[in-house]
Design a protein around this motif. Sequence first.
Motif, PDB file in Angstrom:
ATOM      1  N   TRP A 209      60.945  91.334  27.510  1.00  0.00           N
ATOM      2  CA  TRP A 209      60.574  91.850  26.187  1.00  0.00           C
ATOM      3  C   TRP A 209      59.996  90.753  25.301  1.00  0.00           C
ATOM      4  O   TRP A 209      59.036  90.970  24.571  1.00  0.00           O
ATOM      5  CB  TRP A 209      61.815  92.461  25.515  1.00  0.00           C
ATOM      6  N   SER A 210      60.572  89.558  25.371  1.00  0.00           N
ATOM      7  CA  SER A 210      60.192  88.499  24.430  1.00  0.00           C
ATOM      8  C   SER A 210      58.946  87.723  24.839  1.00  0.00           C
ATOM      9  O   SER A 210      58.135  87.351  23.979  1.00  0.00           O
ATOM     10  CB  SER A 210      61.365  87.527  24.249  1.00  0.00           C
ATOM     11  N   PHE A 215      57.237  85.492  21.443  1.00  0.00           N
ATOM     12  CA  PHE A 215      58.419  84.864  20.854  1.00  0.00           C
ATOM     13  C   PHE A 215      58.716  83.500  21.497  1.00  0.00           C
ATOM     14  O   PHE A 215      59.485  82.715  20.939  1.00  0.00           O
ATOM     15  CB  PHE A 215      59.642  85.782  21.012  1.00  0.00           C
ATOM     16  N   VAL A 216      58.154  83.276  22.670  1.00  0.00           N
ATOM     17  CA  VAL A 216      58.326  81.982  23.350  1.00  0.00           C
ATOM     18  C   VAL A 216      56.940  81.420  23.634  1.00  0.00           C
ATOM     19  O   VAL A 216      56.119  82.087  24.268  1.00  0.00           O
ATOM     20  CB  VAL A 216      59.115  82.137  24.669  1.00  0.00           C
ATOM     21  N   PRO A 217      56.628  80.205  23.161  1.00  0.00           N
ATOM     22  CA  PRO A 217      55.292  79.641  23.429  1.00  0.00           C
ATOM     23  C   PRO A 217      55.123  79.332  24.914  1.00  0.00           C
ATOM     24  O   PRO A 217      56.101  79.181  25.653  1.00  0.00           O
ATOM     25  CB  PRO A 217      55.284  78.348  22.595  1.00  0.00           C
ATOM     26  N   VAL A 224      62.695  77.771  29.195  1.00  0.00           N
ATOM     27  CA  VAL A 224      63.556  78.866  28.738  1.00  0.00           C
ATOM     28  C   VAL A 224      64.046  79.681  29.916  1.00  0.00           C
ATOM     29  O   VAL A 224      65.221  80.078  29.984  1.00  0.00           O
ATOM     30  CB  VAL A 224      62.789  79.755  27.725  1.00  0.00           C
ATOM     31  N   LEU A 225      63.166  79.954  30.874  1.00  0.00           N
ATOM     32  CA  LEU A 225      63.555  80.746  32.041  1.00  0.00           C
ATOM     33  C   LEU A 225      64.622  80.022  32.857  1.00  0.00           C
ATOM     34  O   LEU A 225      65.621  80.633  33.282  1.00  0.00           O
ATOM     35  CB  LEU A 225      62.323  81.020  32.900  1.00  0.00           C
ATOM     36  N   SER A 262      52.893  87.684  31.851  1.00  0.00           N
ATOM     37  CA  SER A 262      52.940  86.279  31.432  1.00  0.00           C
ATOM     38  C   SER A 262      53.735  85.408  32.393  1.00  0.00           C
ATOM     39  O   SER A 262      53.715  84.182  32.267  1.00  0.00           O
ATOM     40  CB  SER A 262      53.542  86.172  30.031  1.00  0.00           C
ATOM     41  N   LEU A 263      54.446  86.024  33.347  1.00  0.00           N
ATOM     42  CA  LEU A 263      55.193  85.233  34.320  1.00  0.00           C
ATOM     43  C   LEU A 263      54.325  84.782  35.486  1.00  0.00           C
ATOM     44  O   LEU A 263      54.743  83.937  36.279  1.00  0.00           O
ATOM     45  CB  LEU A 263      56.379  86.039  34.866  1.00  0.00           C
TER      46      LEU A 263
END
Length: 617
Positions: A209-210, A215-217, A224-225, A262-263
């Motif tokens: 979702w983020s 929400f995460v550059p 973060v992951l 985005s992954l």
Amino acid sequence: MEEQAIVIALVGVLGIGAQWVAWRTGWPAIVLMLAAGFLAGPVLGIMDPETAFGGMLEPMISIGVALILFEGGLSLEFREFRKYGGGVWRLVIFGVPLGWLFGSLAGYYIAGLVWPVAILFAGILVVTGPTVVIPLLRQSAVQQRPAALLRWEAIVNDPFGALCAVIAYEYFRSTAATGGTAYEVVPEIAIAAGISGLIGFAAAWIIAWSFPRGFVPEFLKVPVLLVAVVGTFVICNKIEHEAGLLAVTVMGIALANMHVSSLRSIHPFKQNIAVLLVSGIFILLSASLDLDQLRQFEWQFGLFLLALLFLVRPATVLLSLLFSDVPWNERLFLAWIAPRGIVLVAICGLFALRLEDLGYADGTILIGLSFAVVVTTIVAHGFTIDIVAKLLKVKGATQPGIVIVGATQWTVALARQLHDLGTPVMLVDSSWQKLKPARAAGLPTYHGEILNEATEHNLDMTPYQVLIAATDNEAYNTLVCSEFAPEIGTDRVYQLGEGADHDDHRAIPSSLRGRSLFHSGFGVDDVQQRQMEGWEFRRTKLSDKFSVEDAREALPEAASMLMLVESDGDLRFFTHAAAPEPQPGDTIISYSPPRASTAEEKAAKRNGKGGNKPQPA
């Protein structure tokens, strides 16, 4: 501190060095990694991870295993499950309890372990693990269905094997302390596992979702992951021992099927992390082995290993897949291939000490026995997977294949030459009409957009090790090459050159392009013009009596050598930057003017030099 730095450096050198030697020789990488760690640790005494890291060694390995399971979960798509799910759920629902039962019987009656130790060890033995299965599948080109079944079984069964060991341990601990029963232990662990699975799914949903919403550059997405995976693993392990493995597996599978675009950019990074972790953990575990534990190895343990290979695994798989749609040759292949790896050794090392605390002397034997199982299964399956796959006819294409993106006159003509040589070739184009000449010529084709995410699931890229992007759009060709370079390799993606008349101010940066075909740097417009002039591909077979110099003399001066098909089927290209060294037995594919001009030039050469040159094969 200095000793720890030396050990870390040695782990990296030995692990990646073993992977490189495996790539050069074709030997199983996991066998070489085990051998390297064993030699550096207990044999030569160059390093001792337990002394260097102390109490940090176990959590380091546990977190590494969690990251590997998460990365493996990211490769499991439900689209693939819908194709092979009948076999997968049987290997999980039936395979885990059957493997646990048969392993317990073999541990008690053959290895001579007491029942509690035999039952706990058999629970761990149901795992195969992506750390060993995926490198084997990468090494051997197995057909898509058996490879998918092995991969799904390895990743999904890993946390279940750990949970089986937890159930057995908690039951025997509860019995020894308060006289508890299985009805008291199993529901509690099942609830903990369910909660852990929900936490893993929730973590995946938050990321899915983020990330797309900004929400995460971009530069923080990978950190973060990684932090989310480690945090999820630790939190769920607090709920129940080893429940974190289930949580991170669920997290990986959930993220893979939420299709977070985005992954895609982190896929190369996660693959690199997995290679580093697998290499490092195998070196650390094998270097930590104690020779005194190996001396406890008794003759009945050898019989137990044989029973594990030839009785337990075959009975588990064949009974699990009974009345399924999996063909018998694939069932027999799955019944043989079951290497054990990191998870088995890591969990055995954890529970061995706990069993000893409960008063079971056989507990310490599990450490040496688990290593014996790992070494035996890795060596047995690593060196025989190709042989067994060929005997059972589940071997995929053994000759390196090539994907050609863009159906034009030039690419269809090239694909026909490769197809006639027996090289696996696939023409890909989003236009059904453009693929018509290729279909008429009997060439394998795929109708679809190569960059579409659905193509990853509908087109099996396993047989293809080279890609040529040769559509009419040079910018699109560059995009295709940059997309597939991390997966196939930057030295294995090609496109046509910029051409003789390209504008330097509008040229695409070379850092983005694939390698340019032809030494002369022919561009898209160049080959289109030559196709209209009647240029054609020619094959020239080299021999001891007909060298590459003879081949060049036999071709017209305007001809350009495009590629070399070596005697073992490997493909090498003549590019603007490098040229292969042809050997007798190789076949050169060149792009040449029409045969009429070729005949005229040959006559001119004969008249000018007064001799006859040998003709190409």
